[in-house]
Design a protein around this motif. Structure first.
Motif, short mmCIF file in Angstrom:
data_model
loop_
_atom_site.label_atom_id
_atom_site.label_comp_id
_atom_site.label_asym_id
_atom_site.label_seq_id
_atom_site.Cartn_x
_atom_site.Cartn_y
_atom_site.Cartn_z
N GLN A 75 15.12 8.82 -2.69
CA GLN A 75 16.21 8.26 -1.89
C GLN A 75 15.68 7.73 -0.56
OE1 GLN A 75 16.02 11.57 -2.58
NE2 GLN A 75 16.03 12.63 -0.62
N ASP A 76 14.58 8.26 -0.08
CA ASP A 76 13.97 7.75 1.15
C ASP A 76 13.45 6.32 0.94
OD1 ASP A 76 14.49 10.25 2.25
OD2 ASP A 76 12.44 10.97 1.95
N ALA A 132 14.66 4.24 -1.33
CA ALA A 132 15.87 3.41 -1.44
C ALA A 132 16.37 3.03 -0.05
CB ALA A 132 16.95 4.15 -2.23
N HIS A 133 16.37 3.98 0.84
CA HIS A 133 16.81 3.70 2.22
C HIS A 133 15.88 2.68 2.88
CE1 HIS A 133 17.20 4.41 6.57
NE2 HIS A 133 18.47 4.54 6.28
N GLU A 134 14.59 2.86 2.71
CA GLU A 134 13.61 1.94 3.28
C GLU A 134 13.80 0.52 2.75
OE1 GLU A 134 10.22 0.75 5.54
OE2 GLU A 134 11.38 2.59 5.63
N LEU A 135 14.15 0.41 1.46
CA LEU A 135 14.35 -0.90 0.84
C LEU A 135 15.76 -1.43 1.05
CD1 LEU A 135 12.54 -0.29 -2.57
CD2 LEU A 135 11.60 -1.27 -0.48
N SER A 136 16.61 -0.61 1.62
CA SER A 136 18.02 -0.98 1.84
C SER A 136 18.73 -1.31 0.52
CB SER A 136 18.13 -2.15 2.83
OG SER A 136 19.45 -2.28 3.28
N VAL A 137 18.54 -0.41 -0.43
CA VAL A 137 19.24 -0.50 -1.72
C VAL A 137 19.85 0.87 -1.99
CG1 VAL A 137 17.69 -2.29 -2.62
CG2 VAL A 137 17.21 0.12 -3.12
N THR A 138 20.79 0.92 -2.92
CA THR A 138 21.36 2.22 -3.28
C THR A 138 20.34 3.03 -4.07
OG1 THR A 138 22.31 1.46 -5.36
CG2 THR A 138 23.69 1.24 -3.37
N GLY A 140 0.79 -1.23 0.00
CA GLY A 140 0.00 0.00 0.00
C GLY A 140 0.82 1.27 0.00
N ASN A 141 2.13 1.15 -0.13
CA ASN A 141 2.97 2.34 -0.19
C ASN A 141 2.95 2.91 -1.60
OD1 ASN A 141 4.24 2.34 2.54
ND2 ASN A 141 4.87 0.31 1.87
N HIS A 142 3.26 4.18 -1.72
CA HIS A 142 3.30 4.86 -3.01
C HIS A 142 4.61 5.62 -3.12
CE1 HIS A 142 -0.93 3.94 -3.60
NE2 HIS A 142 -1.13 4.34 -2.35
N LEU A 143 5.11 5.74 -4.34
CA LEU A 143 6.33 6.50 -4.54
C LEU A 143 6.08 7.96 -4.20
CD1 LEU A 143 7.81 5.13 -7.88
CD2 LEU A 143 8.78 4.92 -5.58
N PRO A 144 6.97 8.56 -3.44
CA PRO A 144 6.85 9.98 -3.14
C PRO A 144 7.29 10.80 -4.36
CG PRO A 144 8.85 9.11 -2.18
CD PRO A 144 8.12 7.94 -2.79
N PRO A 145 7.23 12.10 -4.28
CA PRO A 145 7.75 12.91 -5.38
C PRO A 145 9.22 12.57 -5.65
CG PRO A 145 6.56 14.28 -3.80
CD PRO A 145 6.67 12.91 -3.21
N LYS A 146 9.65 12.81 -6.87
CA LYS A 146 10.97 12.40 -7.33
C LYS A 146 12.10 12.80 -6.38
CE LYS A 146 13.76 12.30 -11.50
NZ LYS A 146 13.85 12.73 -12.90
#
Length: 117
Positions: free
Chosen positions: A91-92, A94-100, A81-87
């Motif tokens: 990076q937030d 990416a941090h949440e997913l623990s990826v670069t 149920g999460n959505h991509l934030p503005p461009k």
């Protein structure tokens, strides 16, 4: 939102926070909080439920981060149920997913390209 929940049960506890938006923060003396929990069973039950949801969220983040592919992690995160934030805030994610950031940007570009075809 409650910040530094574990500090209620520790003699000393270090916690940092960064507000992502304008915020109002209030403090409550530990003794007052623990007395209120002891005196109010409804409050104690609400507090227990809040802590349980925190554990569930941590487990979910751990499960996502254990997935081998960026695509799988992003699918699981979006599926929750999460959505991509503005461009400017990707990076937030990416941090949440623990990826670069770069790995996430490549995956998002791959999806945009696939959607156009």
């Amino acid at each position: 939102m409650v910040l530094a929940e574990a500090s209620a049960y520790s003699d000393s506890y270090h916690c940092d926070a960064i507000a992502a938006a304008d915020s109002i923060v209030q403090t409550l003396p530990k003794s007052v909080f623990l007395s209120a929990l002891a005196a109010d069973s409804d409050l104690a039950a609400t507090w227990a439920a809040t802590l349980a949801r925190g554990v569930q969220a941590a487990r979910f983040r751990s499960e996502i981060r254990s997935l081998p592919k960026v695509a799988d992690r992003l699918d699981a995160w979006l599926g929750a149920g999460n959505h991509l934030p503005p461009k400017g805030r990707w990076q937030d994610v990416a941090h949440e997913l623990s990826v670069t950031r770069e790995a996430l940007y490549r995956e998002l570009a791959r999806r945009r390209k696939g959607a156009k075809e």
